[in-house]
Structures are given as C-alpha cells and as structure tokens.
Write a protein that holds these residues in place. Structure first.
Motif, PDB file in Angstrom:
ATOM      1  N   UNK A 138     -30.821 -58.910 -31.233  1.00 22.79           N
ATOM      2  CA  UNK A 138     -30.249 -60.230 -31.012  1.00 22.79           C
ATOM      3  C   UNK A 138     -30.385 -60.587 -29.544  1.00 22.79           C
TER       4      UNK A 138
ATOM      5  N   UNK B  73     -21.685 -62.781 -27.847  1.00 24.46           N
ATOM      6  CA  UNK B  73     -22.187 -63.137 -29.170  1.00 24.46           C
ATOM      7  C   UNK B  73     -22.406 -61.867 -29.977  1.00 24.46           C
ATOM      8  N   UNK B  74     -21.766 -61.826 -31.131  1.00 20.97           N
ATOM      9  CA  UNK B  74     -21.778 -60.604 -31.921  1.00 20.97           C
ATOM     10  C   UNK B  74     -22.643 -60.722 -33.164  1.00 20.97           C
ATOM     11  N   UNK B  75     -22.598 -61.864 -33.814  1.00 24.02           N
ATOM     12  CA  UNK B  75     -23.296 -62.032 -35.082  1.00 24.02           C
ATOM     13  C   UNK B  75     -24.024 -63.369 -35.069  1.00 24.02           C
ATOM     14  N   UNK B  76     -25.184 -63.423 -35.668  1.00 20.50           N
ATOM     15  CA  UNK B  76     -25.876 -64.701 -35.819  1.00 20.50           C
ATOM     16  C   UNK B  76     -26.552 -64.744 -37.171  1.00 20.50           C
ATOM     17  N   UNK B  77     -26.559 -65.922 -37.754  1.00 19.42           N
ATOM     18  CA  UNK B  77     -27.284 -66.101 -39.010  1.00 19.42           C
ATOM     19  C   UNK B  77     -28.464 -66.997 -38.735  1.00 19.42           C
TER      20      UNK B  77
ATOM     21  N   UNK C  24     -21.971 -66.442 -33.673  1.00 21.34           N
ATOM     22  CA  UNK C  24     -20.517 -66.246 -33.663  1.00 21.34           C
ATOM     23  C   UNK C  24     -20.132 -65.272 -32.560  1.00 21.34           C
TER      24      UNK C  24
ATOM     25  N   UNK D 151     -17.154 -62.652 -30.566  1.00 22.52           N
ATOM     26  CA  UNK D 151     -16.491 -61.445 -31.044  1.00 22.52           C
ATOM     27  C   UNK D 151     -15.152 -61.717 -31.699  1.00 22.52           C
TER      28      UNK D 151
ATOM     29  N   UNK E 277     -15.260 -64.061 -34.071  1.00 26.07           N
ATOM     30  CA  UNK E 277     -15.737 -64.630 -35.322  1.00 26.07           C
ATOM     31  C   UNK E 277     -15.863 -66.139 -35.316  1.00 26.07           C
ATOM     32  N   UNK E 278     -15.639 -66.759 -34.174  1.00 25.43           N
ATOM     33  CA  UNK E 278     -15.730 -68.215 -34.071  1.00 25.43           C
ATOM     34  C   UNK E 278     -17.169 -68.625 -33.774  1.00 25.43           C
TER      35      UNK E 278
ATOM     36  N   UNK F  82     -11.616 -42.029 -39.880  1.00 25.46           N
ATOM     37  CA  UNK F  82     -13.069 -42.116 -39.731  1.00 25.46           C
ATOM     38  C   UNK F  82     -13.729 -42.668 -40.987  1.00 25.46           C
TER      39      UNK F  82
ATOM     40  N   UNK G 242     -23.002 -56.081 -41.601  1.00 25.29           N
ATOM     41  CA  UNK G 242     -23.468 -57.182 -42.442  1.00 25.29           C
ATOM     42  C   UNK G 242     -23.007 -58.525 -41.913  1.00 25.29           C
ATOM     43  N   UNK G 243     -22.231 -58.486 -40.856  1.00 22.84           N
ATOM     44  CA  UNK G 243     -21.789 -59.745 -40.274  1.00 22.84           C
ATOM     45  C   UNK G 243     -20.601 -60.356 -40.991  1.00 22.84           C
ATOM     46  N   UNK G 244     -19.893 -59.563 -41.797  1.00 21.08           N
ATOM     47  CA  UNK G 244     -18.742 -60.118 -42.514  1.00 21.08           C
ATOM     48  C   UNK G 244     -17.431 -59.900 -41.748  1.00 21.08           C
ATOM     49  N   UNK G 245     -17.384 -58.852 -40.964  1.00 19.63           N
ATOM     50  CA  UNK G 245     -16.193 -58.561 -40.167  1.00 19.63           C
ATOM     51  C   UNK G 245     -16.563 -58.561 -38.687  1.00 19.63           C
ATOM     52  N   UNK G 246     -15.579 -58.817 -37.862  1.00 22.28           N
ATOM     53  CA  UNK G 246     -15.769 -58.764 -36.418  1.00 22.28           C
ATOM     54  C   UNK G 246     -14.657 -57.934 -35.821  1.00 22.28           C
ATOM     55  N   UNK G 247     -15.011 -57.045 -34.889  1.00 24.91           N
ATOM     56  CA  UNK G 247     -14.005 -56.189 -34.261  1.00 24.91           C
ATOM     57  C   UNK G 247     -13.936 -56.484 -32.777  1.00 24.91           C
ATOM     58  N   UNK G 248     -12.744 -56.363 -32.220  1.00 23.71           N
ATOM     59  CA  UNK G 248     -12.617 -56.458 -30.769  1.00 23.71           C
ATOM     60  C   UNK G 248     -11.614 -55.418 -30.311  1.00 23.71           C
TER      61      UNK G 248
ATOM     62  N   UNK H 181     -11.133 -58.701 -37.887  1.00 25.54           N
ATOM     63  CA  UNK H 181     -10.866 -59.829 -38.760  1.00 25.54           C
ATOM     64  C   UNK H 181     -12.118 -60.296 -39.479  1.00 25.54           C
TER      65      UNK H 181
ATOM     66  N   UNK I 195     -14.937 -62.667 -40.419  1.00 24.72           N
ATOM     67  CA  UNK I 195     -15.642 -63.622 -39.576  1.00 24.72           C
ATOM     68  C   UNK I 195     -15.373 -65.043 -40.067  1.00 24.72           C
ATOM     69  N   UNK I 196     -15.217 -65.953 -39.107  1.00 25.72           N
ATOM     70  CA  UNK I 196     -15.005 -67.351 -39.465  1.00 25.72           C
ATOM     71  C   UNK I 196     -16.348 -67.970 -39.841  1.00 25.72           C
TER      72      UNK I 196
ATOM     73  N   UNK J  64     -27.047 -58.677 -35.888  1.00 26.88           N
ATOM     74  CA  UNK J  64     -25.812 -58.191 -35.283  1.00 26.88           C
ATOM     75  C   UNK J  64     -26.147 -57.521 -33.971  1.00 26.88           C
ATOM     76  N   UNK J  65     -25.418 -57.861 -32.936  1.00 29.40           N
ATOM     77  CA  UNK J  65     -25.703 -57.225 -31.647  1.00 29.40           C
ATOM     78  C   UNK J  65     -25.057 -55.845 -31.606  1.00 29.40           C
ATOM     79  N   UNK J  66     -25.628 -54.981 -30.811  1.00 34.99           N
ATOM     80  CA  UNK J  66     -25.168 -53.592 -30.805  1.00 34.99           C
ATOM     81  C   UNK J  66     -24.107 -53.364 -29.744  1.00 34.99           C
TER      82      UNK J  66
END
Lengths: 245, 245
Positions: free
Chosen positions: A90, A181-185, A217, A219, A221-222, B54, B66-72, B78, B80-81, B243-245
């Motif tokens: 990304x 930026x964490x996720x992109x579609x 999006x 981190x 999720x916005x 774990x 998969x881009x469905x959840x976001x962690x901070x 949470x 993802x919005x 998804x960024x690493x």
DNA sequence: GAGTGGTCTAGACCACCGA
DNA sequence: CGGTGGTCTAGACCACTCT
C-alpha cells in the motif's frame, strides 16, 4: 539446507521477528539464499538463533505472505523458485516513482473546496453535497505525464495547499498530519481516454487508459480519501503478489 | 462495545482461530456487528471465550488482514467504518463467476502441445522452445464473452483435455490433480483490442481491454502456470483490498 | 495512571509427509 | 516410523494512548 547467519540485536526497539524477516528477505532478494534453498526446521532454527519458535515462525510468515518463502507441512520451508520481485504494497504512486528514481513531479490542476459528488460522498460516508477538498493533479515521471489523479478528502484536510502537493505526495502529507492509512479498497478497470484526459496526459483521445478508484481508511476505520485516477496504459501497470490462505 | 456470542467447538478439526474468525466475519458482513462497533479488549475477550489471548489475536489478525477490523494500540479494535465488501483473494475467474450466479461457460479455442514462447518459458523456469501445454479459451458469462485467456503449463499437465476445460475451471482441474496453488504474481495493464481479440470477445477492434499476466506457483515453489488474459473492460474490473503492514 | 494492543517465551500436542 | 509444520496455552513485559 543452509546455515543461516543473522544479526539479532535484542537491545534494539525493532521487534525480533522483524529483524529476522528483514534480513532473510535481503538475503533472498540478494541471491545469498538461492531459489529452492531449504531452510532448516523451525525448532532447530529457533534454537540456533536463540529465539522462541513462535517468534521465528512469525518472521517466516511475513515472508510467506510476501510470496518469498513456501511452506509445506511434513516437508519444510524453502525459498520460492522463480525470479523474485518486490511485491507491491500500500504505497503511493509518488513514493513508488521516487524509489524507482523516476523523479516524480506534480502539477496541481485544481484545488478547491467543493461539493462532494455522489460517489465520493458515499465512499467517504458523508452526505452528498457536503463540502470536501477536491484535488486534480497530473503526475509526471522523467518529464512525461503518467497519471491524472482526482481526490476527494474530508473538509478537515482543507489546509493542504497546492504548494504542499507540488512538493510531496498526498500520502506523505497525510502522514505528517498524523493520519495513518491502514486499509484501502481498490477497483481497477480500463477505458478510453476522453479528450480532456488525453490533453492533460499528453496522449491521444481514445488511447487506452487504466482507471483506479480507491477508498482509503485510517487506523480508526474512518474513510480518509476517495480517489479516481487515470493512468496512461502505455507507461504504467499494476503489479501484485497474491497468496492463498 | 458488544458482547460477542460465538459458538466454539473444541472437538472440531477446524482450528479455533479459524472458527472465531469465520463467525466474526459472518457477523460483520451480516451487519450484526455494525461498522464502528468496538470489540472488547483482547485479554477479557479471550477469557470470555475460553481461549488463550494468542489464539484470539490470530483470529482478529485474520480479519484485520481482510480489512474488516482495525486495531490501534492503546485504543482498541473496531469494525471498520464504511460499507463492507468481500475482498478478492486468489480465486479463478470461473469460481468468481459461478459464485456470482453468472453461469460461466468456456469455449476452448485451442489446446496444443506447443513450443513455449520466450516469456512463458522464462516465467515457468524452463528453456524457451520446450514443449508445454498451450490453452486458448474464451470465457463467457450470462451468454456474453468476457475474457480471452491464454495459458501455458508444464508438459506434465498434458493430460488435461478440451472437454475437461469446458466443464470446469483450470484451477479446479489442477486442484484435482493434486496441485495446490500458493502464490501468484500478477501484472495488470490495459491496451486496445486487436482485430482477432475483438472478434473472439464480441466487441469492436480498438475497444479498451484489461490485460493480466499471471505466474502461479505451487506449494513447493515451482511455477505451475503462466497466463496472459484479456478482459473486456466494459464488463470486467479487478477489485482488491490492500492492508498496510 | 489505567487501559489497550504489540511482542516474546517455553513448552505441549497434533496432522501430515515421506521413506 | 521419524521429521516437519500447524495449533494452542499461560504467562510476562513493553509501548502507546487517553484523561
């Protein structure tokens, strides 16, 4: 099977699994670990490196995910055969070009606070017609236009100026503003260039172009950005590595 | 924050982290876990489910990937919005269409044992001119041509017949033959259709098409297939989650 | 300071593979 | 059968974020 020699620094703030993964990757891409080379089994390897097996596994997983290593239960782990290329992650087009030594340049065609069109508003999760920052830029590399980029960002980024954008990529600016930026579609397609696109891209009307729409999006999720870009197909293509689960 | 209720079966051969990930994903895509919902913290959640932290983390990581959840860190995890779409994985066009209820059909234009052209040979890691299985197929959906597909496979797959290919996708046939595809490298571009491509695809010469070249590797890292496909851009596009690493 | 995710350990048992 | 990766545990300490 080879003896791995890695340099692990437990005093470093860099996680151990990352140190291992990075050095392994370097040795693979540099050819020190030839394609097909079998790594020793995980238990011995972990002992040899003075790590727990799980930490070593995490490093190996990193590279399996990048398509550099292949594992088979009951058999072992080996370097993937076939030429190794860097998988795309990304990153921004600006960073990609800069890394490739292509001297990216940006011309800001428009920078407005404008009403969000329907697709951008939907992607950003705001009401259509809300005020957003709209950008239209032409990205060139080695003096030749490469991409025509349209971006819509929430109004809170309205302080980004045309000068900022000429000097640095949008993602770098966002990072400086504390946005990760964490996720992109992404959606990749193709069509023919319109007359306006052709003029800005220095090509002919009706030339084949690659299109990419992206919603990114942060981190929490916005949605941070909606982009709709057009690339000259004769000068750009997308590369990716896909790994089955 | 919500109370998660998951059904965990320790007697099942399905790994616990996978059971958790699958059910979480279902609840997210079904809307039972609304976008923005905060999951409880990992320690309590693991205790609540009777799992080690774990194992729970591994399930969460699956969905973050998969881009469905976001962690901070320091904040929490949470959903993802933004609207949730299925990310694309390493699947075949045939499977994708079948899943979408598009009634895929395949017309085998050519099926030859032929000399490998240079690019295919390089991708497969064999000498140029070696004998390989060459396939040319037209894939249709809902009665309309969608893609023109060219594949080169090592000679050991020479027993694949045109009839096989008309009935099932290539990847399904390879799976039946005991081949597991683990990694693939793809290149996506665009250009205009040649006269021959246009005729086979039922479109006009010069129409914009998407091109994809792919080299696929099996679980021992050996290249199994080189593909060069052409898609009608008006009927097909690529979708992916990064998804960024 | 309290709460969160990020990393790491030492050990265990299992499923699968090849000889 | 022995060897391999796949999964899981119970605990620990750390880095970061928010108030």
């Amino acid at each position: 099977m080879t003896r791995l020699s890695l340099d692990i620094d437990r005093a470093s703030p860099v996680p151990l699994y990352f140190q291992v993964a990075k050095q392994l990757e370097e040795q693979i891409t540099a050819g020190a670990l030839a394609p097909g080379t079998k790594l020793g089994n995980e238990v011995q390897l972990a002992a040899h490196l003075g790590l727990s097996r799980l930490t070593l596994r995490r490093a190996i997983e990193e590279l399996v995910g990048k398509g550099l290593l292949v594992r088979k239960r009951g058999v072992g782990t080996q370097v993937v055969l076939g030429q190794v290329k860097r998988p795309v992650e990304l990153t921004s087009l600006y960073d990609d070009l800069a890394r490739a030594g292509q001297q990216p340049a940006t011309q800001v065609v428009r920078r407005d606070l404008a009403a969000a069109p329907e697709d951008a508003a939907a992607a950003l999760g705001i009401a259509p017609g809300s005020t957003v920052l709209y950008l239209e830029r032409v990205r060139s590399a080695a003096g030749e236009p490469l991409a025509l980029m349209h971006n819509w960002l929430p109004q809170r980024f309205g302080r980004i100026t045309a000068d900022d954008l000429a000097a640095r990529g949008l993602y770098a600016l966002l990072r400086s503003a504390g946005v990760t930026i964490k996720v992109a579609r992404q959606h990749i397609g193709a069509r023919k260039a319109t007359a306006r696109e052709a003029a800005l891209l220095g090509t002919r009307r009706g030339a084949a172009v690659l299109t990419m729409q992206r919603t990114a999006y942060d981190d929490s999720g916005v949605a941070v950005e909606f982009a709709s870009h057009v690339y000259r197909a004769d000068r750009y293509s997308f590369e990716s590595t896909v790994v089955s689960h």
